[in-house]
Every structure is written in C-alpha cells, then in structure tokens.
Design an enzyme around this catalytic site. Sequence first.
Site, mmCIF file in Angstrom:
data_model
loop_
_atom_site.group_PDB
_atom_site.id
_atom_site.type_symbol
_atom_site.label_atom_id
_atom_site.label_comp_id
_atom_site.label_asym_id
_atom_site.label_seq_id
_atom_site.Cartn_x
_atom_site.Cartn_y
_atom_site.Cartn_z
ATOM 1 C CD GLU A 1 -3.129 -0.963 2.122
ATOM 2 O OE1 GLU A 1 -4.158 -1.617 1.920
ATOM 3 O OE2 GLU A 1 -3.000 -0.166 3.090
ATOM 4 C CD GLU B 1 -4.272 -5.710 3.764
ATOM 5 O OE1 GLU B 1 -5.112 -4.882 4.194
ATOM 6 O OE2 GLU B 1 -3.054 -5.567 3.895
ATOM 7 C CE1 TYR C 1 -11.170 -4.914 8.423
ATOM 8 C CE2 TYR C 1 -9.947 -4.133 10.331
ATOM 9 C CZ TYR C 1 -10.650 -3.876 9.167
ATOM 10 O OH TYR C 1 -10.831 -2.580 8.747
#
EC number: 3.2.1.85
Length: 470
Positions: free
Chosen positions: A160, A375, A439
Amino acid sequence: MTKTLPEDFIFGGATAAYQAEGATNTDGKGRVAWDTYLEENYWYTAEPASDFYNRYPVDLELSEKFGVNGIRISIAWSRIFPNGYGEVNPKGVEYYHKLFAECHKRHVEPFVTLHHFDTPEVLHKDGDFLNRKTIDYFVDYAEYCFKEFPEVKYWTTFNEIGPIGDGQYLVGKFPPGIKYDFEKVFQSHHNMMVAHARAVKLFKDGGYQGEIGVVHALPTKYPFDPSNPEDVRAAELEDIIHNKFILDATYLGKYSRETMEGVQHILSVNGGKLNITDEDYAILDAAKDLNDFLGINYYMSDWMRGYDGESEITHNATGDKGGSKYQLKGVGQREFDVDVPRTDWDWMIYPQGLYDQIMRVVKDYPNYHKIYITENGLGYKDEFIESEKTVHDDARIDYVRQHLNVIADAIKDGANVKGYFIWSLMDVFSWSNGYEKRYGLFYVDFETQERYPKKSAYWYKELAETKEIK
C-alpha cells in the site's frame, strides 16, 4: 446459482509484522516510527499485538486445520537491519527462517512483503522515502532478503504505497502526521515506486527463484452524480491520487498525460512541484513488464462531489458511524449520504467496486499478468460468546461472500485472479483503531493470547474445501 472458484485458487489469510508480532524491542529489533508515534499520541501500542512472534506455530496449525493454504507475512525491516542499513541482526534472520519453515510444514504458502508501513525509525526521521537515500537502503535490504530466504517463492516489495503517502502527508494519521501536503504525497508515491522498480529489476536480473509483485490498495472512486461534470472531475482527481498515479508507474513505466495533468492541477491549487528524473523514468520503464502479479487490497468505494473550499479531513477512529469528513482543495469531497451500507467506521461496503477495479486493471494495464486479492475483510466490534468460545460473525461471512462472488464474476469475464487473502488471519492490532476493531477468522483474547475460531473460520474452511461460495 452457487458460484465456484478455480481448483488452484489460494484461500489465504493476511497478517503484517507490526500488527501481529508484538515483541517490538525483543531480540535486537530496531525501533520504527510507529513505536514513538503511538507512545506519544495514543492510548495503545503494538505490544504485544497478537504475539505472533511467539505464537506463529499456533496460528499456522489453525491455518492448516481450517483450509487456509496461503498466508501474507511481512518481514520487519528493523528486525533484519535495526537501523535500516549496516549491521544485520542474526536473531531477526533466524526468526524468519523458523517462521517460513513452519509455514511449509503446515502447507501454508508464505507470500512475503518487505515493507508494510514500518520503515526503521532512523530512516523515517530522515525523511522516509522522501529522502532518496532510503530508496538505496530499501533496495539493499531487499537484495539481502532475496539471497537469505530462498525458501520464499512469492515476494511483494511494498504494501500500500498509496495509503502510506496518504496517511503520512494528507490525512496525517500516520507518523509524521503531516496534513494536506500534496507535494509530499505524490513525491512519496513516486519515490516508493522507483524503489519498487529497482527491487523488481534486481530480483529478475539476479535470477532469483520465485515471483515478485506489489500490493496496491485500490478503492474505487465514483462521481456522486455521473451527469454532473464537477462530480465526474472530482472522482477522476481522487482516483489519480489513490490509484492511477501508482498503477501508471507500475505498468506503464511513466505517468500518462491525463494523470500528469491531474497532478499538475492539484499541485497548482495547493502548491508544490514534483521531482522526477530521467533515471527514474528509465527504471520505471525497465520494470513495467517484470511484475509477476498485482496484489489488490480492497475494502470500500467512495462517491465524490465537486468542492470549492479548503481541505478538511476528519478521520473516524472510534467506530461512531457518521463521524467522517473528507474534503480536499482542488479535488473534491466524499459524499457519505449514499444508498450503500457502511461499517461503523464509515467504510462503504460495495462489492461491485472490487469487480470494477479488477476489470479496470485488466483493460487499462493488460501487462498485469495475474491478480491476487491480498486484503479484503470486515472490521467489526466482535462479540465473544463465552459459553460457546466463539463469535457469530455473520456480517463478516456475508461481506466476504459478496466480494468472492464478484471475484468469480471477474474470473468468468476474463480476469486472471489466482487467490484471495482475508484480512486478517487472526485478530491483530489496527494502526489507527488499536484493539477495538477486529477482522480475524480467529478471535484473539489479547489478555491471554488464546485463539478461538469464529463462525467465519468454519465457513471459510468449507469454502476452501469445496471452492463453492455458499
């Protein structure tokens, strides 16, 4: 009709060193900027996180048991080089050898990232990737890892690049906490892409075995009113900041005319200029066809309106729905009042955005080779049921199911998507939300570090066995 995924599809789980390992100053690990930033600004730290440094055998045993056949792991740069360069820390090297051996023992393929938001503090203080010396140090570190860890077959340079520039220099929620500095945002993006290209070229020239790619976060941007030219332009500019600038560098080896026009517009309104050299373009061009895969991290989409005012961003870190504001001078503003479900953290749940983003890559960057969804997942305030030792996370199952369905559609429509990594394998530390936002497939009791499979883990196991999205 039930959709199915290919036989050779990877059903993975994702982690990151700083968010999972804990042991932030154990066995010679050097400090990272986040250590200081959290100590000075927040009520939580990444110690002990999920204690993956010690508990990785438990997590990998669970992975094998629940059909997870791939894991995203990142190497903490400062475990290998505590200062980012110079002396190697042998205990750090030994740890990763043991970790990768355990992965293979459990038949879980490690997909290994070299940099996941955790530049060593020494280099971060000195400008991070805005300082071109950091590019050199990163490439040296990458080369060391390629040589030292031949057991790794899937490498990722960065996780990222977009959110790093965005978090550090636009939203200001990552260290050093600078806001609305577009020159730094684009320069960070660019310099990190040069570092990526150099590492990829070195990997291929060195004849190392395996594959290499990069992981980009690609949130899809839509105009709030597609018939309003101001909204359309706002979506285009927001897309350039977060997606197009970085994708162009990855696969075109340069920035398209439309991209540079957008960048120049944003900088003319906000001030600043980019420093890009001929050598930069040469290395981007040399690497553009060498990426074996693209990792796409996708959680949400955004709807944009035209906006004529100063920059103001309010980041929702608390999970009180409706607390977000996002408006950028010369770009546009995000409209949150759209008929789309959203999470407690104001993330817009829109699986179609993932489909659109995958097909955009296929169309605009035909040299992408293959895609992994590296992801995707739902952050939630999970409620642990003590009597059952589990979490009934039906909302998470539904979220993942919807996104896997559009991945199956994209594959049917010609996209070469080879795997999916749920964020996250087990509950981990969250950069700007601490331990509230979970998560994982596996619930972590952060007091005892015990793991408990959630309902989603059992669902994922059946998915991995049957390849059917039920």
